[in-house]
Scaffold this motif. Structure first.
Motif, short mmCIF file in Angstrom:
data_model
loop_
_atom_site.label_atom_id
_atom_site.label_comp_id
_atom_site.label_asym_id
_atom_site.label_seq_id
_atom_site.Cartn_x
_atom_site.Cartn_y
_atom_site.Cartn_z
N LEU A 216 -5.38 -3.50 -7.28
CA LEU A 216 -5.09 -4.13 -6.00
C LEU A 216 -5.38 -3.22 -4.81
O LEU A 216 -5.35 -3.67 -3.66
CB LEU A 216 -3.62 -4.56 -5.94
CG LEU A 216 -3.24 -5.88 -6.60
CD1 LEU A 216 -1.73 -6.01 -6.70
CD2 LEU A 216 -3.83 -7.05 -5.84
N LEU A 217 -5.67 -1.94 -5.06
CA LEU A 217 -5.78 -0.99 -3.97
C LEU A 217 -6.90 -1.34 -2.98
O LEU A 217 -6.66 -1.44 -1.77
CB LEU A 217 -6.01 0.42 -4.54
CG LEU A 217 -6.22 1.53 -3.50
CD1 LEU A 217 -5.01 1.64 -2.58
CD2 LEU A 217 -6.52 2.86 -4.17
N ILE A 218 -8.10 -1.54 -3.48
CA ILE A 218 -9.24 -1.80 -2.58
C ILE A 218 -9.08 -3.15 -1.86
O ILE A 218 -9.27 -3.22 -0.64
CB ILE A 218 -10.57 -1.70 -3.35
CG1 ILE A 218 -10.78 -0.25 -3.80
CG2 ILE A 218 -11.74 -2.17 -2.47
CD1 ILE A 218 -11.98 -0.05 -4.69
N PRO A 219 -8.72 -4.25 -2.57
CA PRO A 219 -8.50 -5.51 -1.84
C PRO A 219 -7.42 -5.41 -0.77
O PRO A 219 -7.57 -5.96 0.32
CB PRO A 219 -8.09 -6.49 -2.95
CG PRO A 219 -8.68 -5.95 -4.19
CD PRO A 219 -8.64 -4.46 -4.02
N LEU A 220 -6.35 -4.67 -1.05
CA LEU A 220 -5.28 -4.51 -0.06
C LEU A 220 -5.74 -3.65 1.12
O LEU A 220 -5.42 -3.93 2.27
CB LEU A 220 -4.05 -3.90 -0.71
CG LEU A 220 -3.18 -4.83 -1.56
CD1 LEU A 220 -2.15 -4.05 -2.35
CD2 LEU A 220 -2.49 -5.88 -0.68
N LEU A 221 -6.51 -2.59 0.84
CA LEU A 221 -7.02 -1.74 1.91
C LEU A 221 -7.94 -2.53 2.83
O LEU A 221 -7.84 -2.45 4.07
CB LEU A 221 -7.76 -0.55 1.32
CG LEU A 221 -6.92 0.61 0.80
CD1 LEU A 221 -7.80 1.62 0.07
CD2 LEU A 221 -6.15 1.28 1.93
N GLN A 222 -8.85 -3.30 2.24
CA GLN A 222 -9.77 -4.10 3.06
C GLN A 222 -9.02 -5.13 3.90
O GLN A 222 -9.34 -5.34 5.08
CB GLN A 222 -10.80 -4.78 2.15
CG GLN A 222 -11.76 -3.79 1.49
CD GLN A 222 -12.65 -4.44 0.45
OE1 GLN A 222 -12.29 -5.46 -0.14
NE2 GLN A 222 -13.83 -3.87 0.23
N SER A 223 -8.02 -5.77 3.29
CA SER A 223 -7.23 -6.76 4.03
C SER A 223 -6.45 -6.10 5.16
O SER A 223 -6.37 -6.63 6.28
CB SER A 223 -6.26 -7.48 3.08
OG SER A 223 -6.96 -8.25 2.13
N ASN A 224 -5.88 -4.94 4.88
CA ASN A 224 -5.05 -4.27 5.88
C ASN A 224 -5.88 -3.78 7.07
O ASN A 224 -5.43 -3.85 8.22
CB ASN A 224 -4.31 -3.10 5.25
CG ASN A 224 -3.02 -2.78 5.98
OD1 ASN A 224 -2.69 -3.39 7.00
ND2 ASN A 224 -2.26 -1.82 5.46
N LEU B 96 0.82 -1.21 0.00
CA LEU B 96 0.00 0.00 0.00
C LEU B 96 0.85 1.26 0.00
O LEU B 96 0.44 2.30 -0.55
CB LEU B 96 -0.93 0.00 1.21
CG LEU B 96 -2.15 -0.92 1.11
CD1 LEU B 96 -2.89 -1.00 2.44
CD2 LEU B 96 -3.08 -0.44 0.00
N GLN B 97 2.01 1.22 0.61
CA GLN B 97 2.87 2.39 0.62
C GLN B 97 3.23 2.82 -0.81
O GLN B 97 3.56 3.99 -1.05
CB GLN B 97 4.16 2.09 1.41
CG GLN B 97 3.96 1.77 2.87
CD GLN B 97 3.49 2.97 3.68
OE1 GLN B 97 3.59 4.11 3.24
NE2 GLN B 97 2.96 2.70 4.87
N HIS B 98 3.18 1.89 -1.76
CA HIS B 98 3.59 2.19 -3.14
C HIS B 98 2.42 2.56 -4.04
O HIS B 98 2.62 3.19 -5.08
CB HIS B 98 4.33 0.99 -3.74
CG HIS B 98 5.73 0.85 -3.24
ND1 HIS B 98 6.84 1.25 -3.97
CD2 HIS B 98 6.22 0.35 -2.08
CE1 HIS B 98 7.93 1.02 -3.26
NE2 HIS B 98 7.59 0.46 -2.12
N ILE B 99 1.19 2.16 -3.69
CA ILE B 99 0.07 2.39 -4.62
C ILE B 99 -1.04 3.25 -4.03
O ILE B 99 -1.92 3.71 -4.77
CB ILE B 99 -0.54 1.05 -5.11
CG1 ILE B 99 -1.16 0.28 -3.93
CG2 ILE B 99 0.48 0.22 -5.84
CD1 ILE B 99 -1.92 -0.96 -4.37
N ALA B 100 -1.01 3.50 -2.72
CA ALA B 100 -2.11 4.25 -2.10
C ALA B 100 -1.97 5.74 -2.39
O ALA B 100 -0.91 6.33 -2.14
CB ALA B 100 -2.13 4.00 -0.60
N PRO B 101 -3.02 6.40 -2.89
CA PRO B 101 -2.97 7.86 -3.09
C PRO B 101 -3.20 8.57 -1.76
O PRO B 101 -3.64 7.98 -0.77
CB PRO B 101 -4.14 8.11 -4.05
CG PRO B 101 -5.13 7.03 -3.73
CD PRO B 101 -4.31 5.83 -3.33
#
Length: 396
Positions: free
Chosen positions: A327-335, A308-313
């Motif tokens: 991958l942003l939303i799946p990673l955010l939900q997982s995190n 997320l540090q690389h793709i999150a705005p």
């Protein structure tokens, strides 16, 4: 009588002076004499150049000598253990008669030149070569370490490849990048003595230089054949094992693939659609899924946070951003879930997820991270990679 005694005393003192002088000379120059001997040894064992000329070409390495002294693995072990890599071979071989000061200056200059030449560079080192005898074939398996910046690396990435793997890589590069690899020499096969220690040692050095030369060419370094040779095999194996639920087995392939990607600089690619960066983010996501299934929640959250540090705005950029990384939303939900389970601060990611939802994105109708990883097809050709970089969805 006194004259004879005096003359005898002079001769005795003179001889003792010679012995002392010889002893002093021996003690003064131990490093230079060892360096000279070692250079001769290296020259004999690893004297091959990048272009290793054989007596002829064979279609299969297995057709080489299969018996006799040429295939004796004991000689192989001695040669590989005692031999040095191309990075360790000194270009200077001072005479034992040179002064100690000159010897130290030469050694210091050599060390400093090595440091300068290896800065900002990946080093490929063959650390082992084993003759493998199977039922119907015999081949040499080379263990190659990928090391950062030519200095001591506590966590080098490792691959094992045989001659046919190198040969396949070279053939693909010649077909796709003829001009770029036209001047790159490749170690050829020999009609005889493919399994003797001298041949294997020379070929090991040639492979080190060959990979270093390929990595120095930008077009080749980012090409599909080059990436396939290093980490795509491990990445695909990890994905297949994850699909069938063998999560512990998948971890080994995925972690080694991630280490190789990091040594090759994949996380530092500027364009997020470049193949190396896409593969790296996919690898992190696959690791998150594996660690989650194995209940190693701390490791899962760490890899999730890293991606997320690389793709999150930023929160401010969300209203103006029309497209988000898949991958942003799946990673955010997982995190968010992982951070809650391990009692870690999740407010930043909750706020970002909420902002994305308020911008009109249906975050509830998105595949979860594991579904994305299982269904994703990794790129297999340079043409597909170039299309993604251009943003063109049509790869036919």
């Amino acid at each position: 009588m006194a004259g004879k005694l005096l003359d005898r005393l002079r001769r005795t003192l003179f001889k003792e002076g010679e012995v002392a002088s010889d002893a002093e000379g021996t003690d003064d120059f131990p490093e230079s004499s060892e360096l000279e001997d070692d250079t001769d040894c290296v020259s004999a064992r690893l004297g091959g150049t990048l272009c290793f000329e054989g007596d002829g070409a064979l279609e299969s390495e297995d057709a080489g000598d299969a018996s006799g002294p040429d295939s004796d693995s004991d000689f192989l072990g001695e040669s590989i253990d005692n031999g040095c890599s191309s990075a360790d071979t000194s270009p200077v071989s001072p005479s034992p008669k040179a002064s100690t000061l000159l010897t130290r200056q030469l050694q210091e200059n050599w060390r400093s030149s090595r440091t300068r030449s290896f800065q900002d560079k990946v080093v490929f080192e063959v650390t082992d070569a084993s003759v493998i005898q199977e039922a119907t074939s015999k081949y040499v398996l080379y263990t190659i370490q990928v090391i950062e910046q030519g200095m001591y690396d506590k966590t080098p990435a490792v691959i094992t490849r045989r001659y046919t793997d190198f040969e396949r890589l070279h053939a693909r590069l010649r077909r796709q990048y003829g001009e770029e690899v036209e001047g790159v020499c490749f170690p050829r096969k020999k009609l005889r003595k493919n399994f003797v220690a001298e041949t294997i040692a020379k070929r090991s050095r040639a492979f080190e230089q060959y990979l270093s030369h390929l990595h120095s060419l930008s077009a080749i370094r980012h090409s599909s054949p080059f990436l396939e040779f290093f980490y795509l095999g491990d990445l695909r194996a990890g994905q297949m094992l994850l699909r069938v639920g063998r999560y512990q087995d998948a971890l080994g392939s995925l972690l080694n693939s991630l280490k190789l990607q990091e040594k090759l600089g994949c996380p530092h690619q500027q364009h997020q659609n470049q193949p190396q960066r896409v593969h790296w983010l996919f690898n992190l996501s696959a690791l998150v899924s594996c660690f989650q299934e194995l209940e190693q929640l701390g490791e899962a959250q760490e890899h999730c946070d890293r991606a997320l540090q690389h793709i999150a705005p930023s929160l401010d950029a969300v209203p103006q951003q029309q497209h988000f990384h898949p991958l942003l939303i799946p990673l955010l939900q997982s995190n968010v879930r992982l951070s809650w389970k391990i009692s870690k601060d999740k407010r930043r990611w909750e706020a970002l997820l909420q902002e994305i939802q308020e911008s009109g994105v249906d975050v509830g109708n998105q595949p979860n991270l594991k579904e994305y990883v299982v269904k994703e097809t990794l790129e297999t050709s340079d043409r597909e990679a170039r299309s993604k970089v251009r943003g063109d969805d049509d790869t036919t």
